[in-house]
Design an enzyme around this catalytic site. Structure first.
Site, short mmCIF file in Angstrom:
data_model
loop_
_atom_site.label_atom_id
_atom_site.label_comp_id
_atom_site.label_asym_id
_atom_site.label_seq_id
_atom_site.Cartn_x
_atom_site.Cartn_y
_atom_site.Cartn_z
N GLU A 173 0.64 -7.19 12.43
CA GLU A 173 -0.56 -7.38 13.27
C GLU A 173 -1.21 -8.75 13.03
O GLU A 173 -1.67 -9.38 13.95
CB GLU A 173 -1.59 -6.26 13.03
CG GLU A 173 -2.67 -6.24 14.10
CD GLU A 173 -3.77 -5.22 13.86
OE1 GLU A 173 -3.83 -4.63 12.76
OE2 GLU A 173 -4.59 -5.05 14.77
N ARG A 231 0.81 -1.22 0.00
CA ARG A 231 0.00 0.00 0.00
C ARG A 231 0.84 1.27 0.00
O ARG A 231 0.40 2.31 -0.49
CB ARG A 231 -0.98 -0.03 1.18
CG ARG A 231 -2.18 -0.89 0.86
CD ARG A 231 -3.04 -1.09 2.06
NE ARG A 231 -2.81 -2.39 2.68
CZ ARG A 231 -3.11 -2.66 3.94
NH1 ARG A 231 -3.64 -1.74 4.71
NH2 ARG A 231 -2.87 -3.85 4.42
O1 LIG Z 1 2.57 -2.26 11.84
P1 LIG Z 1 2.32 -3.65 11.32
O2 LIG Z 1 1.62 -4.54 12.31
O3 LIG Z 1 3.57 -4.27 10.82
O4 LIG Z 1 1.29 -3.56 10.13
C1 LIG Z 1 1.28 -2.53 9.17
C2 LIG Z 1 1.45 -3.06 7.80
O5 LIG Z 1 0.39 -3.98 7.48
C3 LIG Z 1 -0.13 -3.65 6.20
O6 LIG Z 1 0.62 -4.27 5.19
P2 LIG Z 1 0.33 -5.74 4.67
O7 LIG Z 1 1.65 -6.40 4.51
O8 LIG Z 1 -0.69 -6.42 5.50
O9 LIG Z 1 -0.41 -5.54 3.31
P3 LIG Z 1 -0.12 -4.87 1.92
O10 LIG Z 1 0.82 -5.79 1.22
O11 LIG Z 1 -1.49 -4.79 1.35
O12 LIG Z 1 0.46 -3.49 2.16
C4 LIG Z 1 0.05 -2.15 6.12
O13 LIG Z 1 0.01 -1.69 4.77
C5 LIG Z 1 1.39 -1.93 6.77
O14 LIG Z 1 2.45 -2.07 5.85
N1 LIG Z 2 -6.02 -3.06 11.14
C1 LIG Z 2 -5.38 -2.89 9.97
N2 LIG Z 2 -6.01 -2.35 8.91
C2 LIG Z 2 -5.36 -2.19 7.74
N3 LIG Z 2 -4.10 -2.52 7.55
C3 LIG Z 2 -3.43 -3.05 8.57
N4 LIG Z 2 -2.16 -3.46 8.70
C4 LIG Z 2 -1.98 -3.94 9.94
N5 LIG Z 2 -3.11 -3.83 10.66
C5 LIG Z 2 -4.03 -3.26 9.82
#
Ligand SMILES: O=P(O)(O)OC[C@H]1O[C@H](OP(=O)(O)OP(=O)(O)O)[C@H](O)[C@@H]1O
Ligand SMILES: Nc1ncnc2[nH]cnc12
Length: 188
Positions: A103, A66
């Site tokens: 998370e 993202r």
């Molecule tokens: O602080 P954290 O617990 O590490 O979580 C935050 C991350 O989780 C999501 O990414 P994710 O890898 O889930 O998905 P994406 O590939 O869609 O960005 C979000 O975009 C952050 O990069």
């Molecule tokens: N609660 C949440 N919503 C969207 N993106 C996330 N990445 C980690 N936790 C998330």
């Protein structure tokens, strides 16, 4: 950024309970990009925030996936380089890699070894700060490449997870308030 701008961007966020797992309230930022006015406010606000908080930024590092939606546009607007941090097995050539916990799952991240030069001044961009595992992994990669981490900028932060306490570098977000570097850290 005006209060109206904050309100406008917040109105574009959508919440999905129990996604991708039970107990997670998923914050969806994608509606921002369906609306050019919201996207423009987002970029203009991030440019202002970064210019106000950081000096002589060389590189905007964006985190897959993202972070890729807006970090390159932001880098262009700031006149900086854009460098991606990617999920494993996606980058050609020599890479540095780290594993991390977020998370709702574990993952790993990589950067190309020649993507930043030692000493370059770097701001890390992502959509959401949740547990901080993702952001810390990016910090570790930048350290391995001898970059100078200036700080992090997020669109939003899940305060209740207290990730800010885990991150050492100054951490800002656009949509739910700002705080300065932890007392006693090298950035304070
Ligand atoms: O602080 P954290 O617990 O590490 O979580 C935050 C991350 O989780 C999501 O990414 P994710 O890898 O889930 O998905 P994406 O590939 O869609 O960005 C979000 O975009 C952050 O990069
Ligand atoms: N609660 C949440 N919503 C969207 N993106 C996330 N990445 C980690 N936790 C998330």
């Amino acid at each position: 950024m005006s209060a109206n701008d904050i309100q406008y961007l917040r109105s574009k966020l959508a919440q999905y309970p129990d996604f991708p797992k039970k107990g997670i309230l998923f914050e969806d930022i994608l509606p921002i990009f369906r609306d050019p006015k919201a996207f423009q406010i987002l970029i203009d606000s991030l440019v202002s925030l970064i210019k106000e908080k950081f000096e002589n930024v060389d590189v905007i590092v964006g985190l897959e996936a993202r972070g890729f939606l807006f970090a390159p546009t932001l880098a262009l607007a700031l006149g900086c380089s854009f460098v991606p941090v990617r999920k494993p097995s996606k980058l050609p050539g020599e890479v540095v890699e780290v594993s991390y916990k977020k998370e709702y799952e574990t993952d790993s991240f990589a950067m190309q070894k020649d993507s930043i030069k030692p000493g370059q001044r770097i701001v890390v961009i992502d959509d959401i700060l949740a547990t901080g595992g993702t952001a810390l992994a990016a910090d570790q990669l930048i350290e391995k490449l001898d970059g100078k981490l200036l700080g992090h900028v997020f669109l939003m932060e899940l305060d209740f997870l207290k990730a800010r306490d885990r991150l050492q570098a100054p951490t800002y977000n656009l949509l739910n308030g700002q705080a300065e570097a932890p007392e006693g850290s090298e950035w304070a």
